[in-house]
Motif scaffolding. Structure first.
Motif, PDB file in Angstrom:
ATOM      1  N   SER A  38       0.835  -1.212   0.000  1.00  0.00           N
ATOM      2  CA  SER A  38       0.000   0.000   0.000  1.00  0.00           C
ATOM      3  C   SER A  38       0.866   1.258   0.000  1.00  0.00           C
ATOM      4  O   SER A  38       0.540   2.240  -0.671  1.00  0.00           O
ATOM      5  N   GLN A  39       1.996   1.233   0.705  1.00  0.00           N
ATOM      6  CA  GLN A  39       2.894   2.394   0.727  1.00  0.00           C
ATOM      7  C   GLN A  39       3.516   2.628  -0.650  1.00  0.00           C
ATOM      8  O   GLN A  39       3.636   3.766  -1.111  1.00  0.00           O
ATOM      9  N   PHE A  41       2.253   1.759  -3.554  1.00  0.00           N
ATOM     10  CA  PHE A  41       1.217   2.286  -4.444  1.00  0.00           C
ATOM     11  C   PHE A  41       0.927   3.760  -4.163  1.00  0.00           C
ATOM     12  O   PHE A  41       0.669   4.533  -5.078  1.00  0.00           O
ATOM     13  N   MET A  42       0.978   4.161  -2.920  1.00  0.00           N
ATOM     14  CA  MET A  42       0.766   5.573  -2.576  1.00  0.00           C
ATOM     15  C   MET A  42       1.862   6.444  -3.175  1.00  0.00           C
ATOM     16  O   MET A  42       1.608   7.519  -3.724  1.00  0.00           O
ATOM     17  N   LEU A  44       3.780   5.673  -5.787  1.00  0.00           N
ATOM     18  CA  LEU A  44       3.623   5.666  -7.245  1.00  0.00           C
ATOM     19  C   LEU A  44       2.483   6.585  -7.687  1.00  0.00           C
ATOM     20  O   LEU A  44       2.605   7.304  -8.684  1.00  0.00           O
ATOM     21  N   ALA A  45       1.382   6.555  -6.948  1.00  0.00           N
ATOM     22  CA  ALA A  45       0.245   7.411  -7.292  1.00  0.00           C
ATOM     23  C   ALA A  45       0.612   8.883  -7.155  1.00  0.00           C
ATOM     24  O   ALA A  45       0.222   9.709  -7.979  1.00  0.00           O
ATOM     25  N   THR A  46       1.375   9.207  -6.113  1.00  0.00           N
ATOM     26  CA  THR A  46       1.797  10.602  -5.910  1.00  0.00           C
ATOM     27  C   THR A  46       2.701  11.069  -7.048  1.00  0.00           C
ATOM     28  O   THR A  46       2.515  12.155  -7.607  1.00  0.00           O
ATOM     29  N   ALA A  48       2.943   9.786 -10.091  1.00  0.00           N
ATOM     30  CA  ALA A  48       2.173   9.844 -11.333  1.00  0.00           C
ATOM     31  C   ALA A  48       1.284  11.078 -11.367  1.00  0.00           C
ATOM     32  O   ALA A  48       1.153  11.739 -12.404  1.00  0.00           O
ATOM     33  N   GLY A  49       0.680  11.426 -10.239  1.00  0.00           N
ATOM     34  CA  GLY A  49      -0.179  12.618 -10.173  1.00  0.00           C
ATOM     35  C   GLY A  49       0.595  13.890 -10.441  1.00  0.00           C
ATOM     36  O   GLY A  49       0.149  14.761 -11.205  1.00  0.00           O
ATOM     37  N   TYR A  51       3.444  14.113 -12.073  1.00  0.00           N
ATOM     38  CA  TYR A  51       3.896  14.076 -13.473  1.00  0.00           C
ATOM     39  C   TYR A  51       2.783  14.496 -14.425  1.00  0.00           C
ATOM     40  O   TYR A  51       2.989  15.321 -15.324  1.00  0.00           O
TER      41      TYR A  51
END
Length: 200
Positions: A38-39, A41-42, A44-46, A48-49, A51
């Protein structure tokens, strides 16, 4: 009122101050695989957001800059079209007059060519975005018309011959250069209108 820690008795029978006990941390979550996944993915999501937001911002900035340039080009080409069209009319009027005047009078009817836009285009960063064929044909028109008028006034060309050369020059401008220039700024106007930018 101070609260003192309770004392404890050691094996020799002496009292010793009690040690403070700190709460223990529950580290069981740290060893679970689901926590780390979960960490990750968090993170990676940050990334990607951030970018995607940067890419969108850059795209918007490029689009805005492009539309601003097109708007400036529209005004420049439209102004050049109006100026050249007026100068073509001025040359035609000159041709109509000189055939009726004596050689010594022709200097009094020299055409007054407007060159404000043409002269100031050399300082504009948008000039070279105008199609080169339009710029070349306009340059030749100004250069050749000035040369022919000068030769007519000096008597090197007769009024009829000079007028014929000037008429051929203005006809070429009307048939080729001016329509190209008009189409050029009309296309820019349409592109701007499609992006909700009205120009006139």
């Amino acid at each position: 009122m101070d609260i003192k820690p309770s004392a404890v008795t050691d094996p020799q029978g002496q009292q010793q101050p009690a040690l403070k006990r700190f709460p223990t941390l529950d580290n069981r979550e740290l060893v679970k695989t689901s926590f780390w996944i979960s960490q990750i993915f968090m993170i990676l999501a940050t990334v990607a957001g951030v970018y995607l937001a940067a890419q969108e911002g850059l795209s918007q900035a490029i689009t805005f800059d492009s539309l601003t340039n097109q708007q400036n080009n529209y005004y420049l080409r439209h102004a050049l079209y109006d100026e050249v069209a007026d100068n073509v009319d001025e040359i035609d009027n000159y041709v109509a007059v000189i055939v009726t005047k004596a050689a010594h009078e022709r200097k009094n009817f020299r055409p007054i060519m407007a060159t404000f836009v043409w002269d100031n285009m050399r300082y504009s960063p948008h000039t070279l975005e105008t199609p080169s064929s339009i710029l070349s044909q306009t340059r030749r028109f100004y250069m050749k018309s000035a040369d022919i008028v000068d030769k007519v006034e000096r008597g090197f060309y007769g009024a009829a011959y000079g007028g014929k050369l000037l008429s051929a020059l203005t006809e070429q401008m009307r048939q080729t250069t001016l329509p190209m220039l008009k189409q050029s700024y009309t296309e820019l106007k349409q592109t701007l209108r499609e992006n909700d930018i009205e120009v006139e």
